[in-house]
Write an enzyme that holds these catalytic residues in place. Structure first.
Site, short mmCIF file in Angstrom:
data_model
loop_
_atom_site.label_atom_id
_atom_site.label_comp_id
_atom_site.label_asym_id
_atom_site.label_seq_id
_atom_site.Cartn_x
_atom_site.Cartn_y
_atom_site.Cartn_z
N ARG A 19 25.50 31.74 -10.22
CA ARG A 19 24.33 32.11 -9.43
C ARG A 19 24.07 33.61 -9.47
O ARG A 19 23.10 34.07 -8.88
CB ARG A 19 24.57 31.70 -7.98
CG ARG A 19 23.84 30.42 -7.55
CD ARG A 19 24.20 30.20 -6.11
NE ARG A 19 23.32 29.34 -5.39
CZ ARG A 19 23.54 28.07 -5.14
NH1 ARG A 19 24.60 27.46 -5.64
NH2 ARG A 19 22.71 27.38 -4.38
N LYS A 32 19.14 19.85 -8.70
CA LYS A 32 20.36 20.07 -9.51
C LYS A 32 21.44 19.05 -9.13
O LYS A 32 22.07 18.45 -9.99
CB LYS A 32 20.94 21.48 -9.27
CG LYS A 32 20.03 22.62 -9.61
CD LYS A 32 20.71 23.96 -9.39
CE LYS A 32 21.09 24.27 -7.96
NZ LYS A 32 19.97 24.42 -7.03
N ARG A 74 15.28 16.54 3.53
CA ARG A 74 16.56 16.16 2.90
C ARG A 74 17.60 15.68 3.91
O ARG A 74 17.77 16.28 4.98
CB ARG A 74 17.09 17.38 2.14
CG ARG A 74 18.40 17.14 1.44
CD ARG A 74 18.55 17.99 0.22
NE ARG A 74 18.80 19.39 0.48
CZ ARG A 74 18.99 20.29 -0.47
NH1 ARG A 74 18.93 19.94 -1.74
NH2 ARG A 74 19.21 21.54 -0.17
N ARG A 125 16.84 31.49 1.31
CA ARG A 125 17.56 31.05 0.10
C ARG A 125 16.66 31.17 -1.14
O ARG A 125 17.13 31.50 -2.23
CB ARG A 125 18.05 29.60 0.27
CG ARG A 125 19.30 29.54 1.14
CD ARG A 125 19.54 28.16 1.70
NE ARG A 125 19.80 27.18 0.68
CZ ARG A 125 19.52 25.88 0.81
NH1 ARG A 125 18.98 25.43 1.91
NH2 ARG A 125 19.81 25.04 -0.16
N ARG A 129 21.45 19.52 6.34
CA ARG A 129 22.27 20.71 6.11
C ARG A 129 21.78 21.84 7.00
O ARG A 129 20.58 22.04 7.15
CB ARG A 129 22.16 21.13 4.64
CG ARG A 129 23.08 20.38 3.74
CD ARG A 129 22.81 20.65 2.28
NE ARG A 129 22.74 22.06 1.90
CZ ARG A 129 22.69 22.48 0.65
NH1 ARG A 129 22.70 21.61 -0.35
NH2 ARG A 129 22.62 23.76 0.38
P1 AMP Z 1 24.11 24.55 -2.89
O1 AMP Z 1 24.70 23.30 -2.33
O2 AMP Z 1 24.26 24.67 -4.38
O3 AMP Z 1 22.69 24.77 -2.44
O4 AMP Z 1 24.96 25.77 -2.29
C1 AMP Z 1 25.01 25.99 -0.90
C2 AMP Z 1 25.53 27.37 -0.60
O5 AMP Z 1 26.86 27.53 -1.12
C3 AMP Z 1 24.75 28.53 -1.19
O6 AMP Z 1 23.60 28.87 -0.43
C4 AMP Z 1 25.82 29.63 -1.14
O7 AMP Z 1 26.00 30.11 0.17
C5 AMP Z 1 27.08 28.87 -1.54
N1 AMP Z 1 27.28 28.87 -3.00
C6 AMP Z 1 27.32 27.78 -3.82
N2 AMP Z 1 27.50 28.14 -5.09
C7 AMP Z 1 27.57 29.50 -5.10
C8 AMP Z 1 27.74 30.48 -6.11
N3 AMP Z 1 27.86 30.14 -7.41
N4 AMP Z 1 27.77 31.78 -5.75
C9 AMP Z 1 27.64 32.17 -4.46
N5 AMP Z 1 27.48 31.29 -3.44
C10 AMP Z 1 27.44 29.96 -3.76
#
Ligand code: AMP
Length: 211
Positions: free
Chosen positions: A87, A13, A121, A165, A154
């Site tokens: 999400r 994404k 990553r 996750r 990360r």
């Molecule tokens: P990502 O970089 O998109 O994988 O997001 C990393 C982390 O940020 C996720 O595992 C959540 O802890 C938090 N996060 C990001 N976007 C959301 C969302 N829309 N709702 C809830 N938590 C989020």
């Protein structure tokens, strides 16, 4: 035009949102990046979400709605690509109440592909560019090709947290795909291929969505 990119962790994404920003002039809103910036800047919000994010759990809808409201207010009618939001179904319902969504692109990739991408990553601590230790290695080890920043992994990319996750995605985010299917905004693409093949599929869909 507001386009939502959806997919499990590791589906690409962020990479594809960056493609839409760089090559198509979209404004990119990546909630994961926004929250990581808050953590790096040690803000009150960053302190509230740090532990939750490092565990690979979802941050509360209440916080996400506040963050997104602010971002949407600042977007001034530009073409938007959303990476990582919504999400949960309540987030999707809220978004539909405040904005008109043009299309939802689900980047669908196999579980083995997702885990092997995440396992290697590397992310730039300065500009958030993403590399992979074997598939997209930086020219100089541990250094970002784009800005020279230090690369890191990360915290939530460790094997155990990735499995968590993926489980969170299955339980809380997959129902969002159903929500958009019911609203006829849903498009699925094959996310298993190389970056350029996924970008090509997205570009073709954009023409369809934009018409
Ligand atoms: P990502 O970089 O998109 O994988 O997001 C990393 C982390 O940020 C996720 O595992 C959540 O802890 C938090 N996060 C990001 N976007 C959301 C969302 N829309 N709702 C809830 N938590 C989020």
């Amino acid at each position: 035009m507001i386009v939502i990119l959806m997919g499990a962790p590791g589906a690409g994404k962020g990479t594809q949102a960056e493609h839409l920003k760089k090559d198509k002039g979209f404004l990119k809103i990546s909630t994961g990046d926004l929250l990581r910036r808050e953590i790096a800047a040690k803000t009150e919000l960053g302190k509230r979400v740090e532990d939750i994010m490092s565990r690979g759990a979802l941050v509360s809808d209440e916080i996400l709605l506040q963050v997104m409201k602010k971002e949407l207010d600042l977007s001034h009618g530009r073409n938007l690509v959303l990476d990582g939001f919504p999400r949960t179904v309540p987030q999707a319902e809220w978004l539909s109440s405040v904005a008109k969504i043009s299309g939802v692109i689900h980047i669908d990739a196999d579980r083995e592909e997702l885990t092997s991408r995440i396992a290697g990553r590397l992310v730039c601590t300065a500009c958030e560019a993403v590399f992979h230790i074997s598939r997209k290695p930086p020219k100089i080890a541990n250094q970002c090709d784009k800005c020279g920043g230090a690369l890191t992994t990360r915290e939530d990319d460790s094997r155990e947290r990735v499995l968590h996750r993926l489980d969170v995605y299955h339980r809380q985010t997959e129902p969002v795909l159903e929500f958009y299917r019911e609203n006829a905004l849903y498009f699925r693409i094959d996310g298993n291929g190389v970056e350029s093949s996924v970008s090509g599929q997205i570009d073709m869909l954009l023409e369809k969505i934009g018409r």
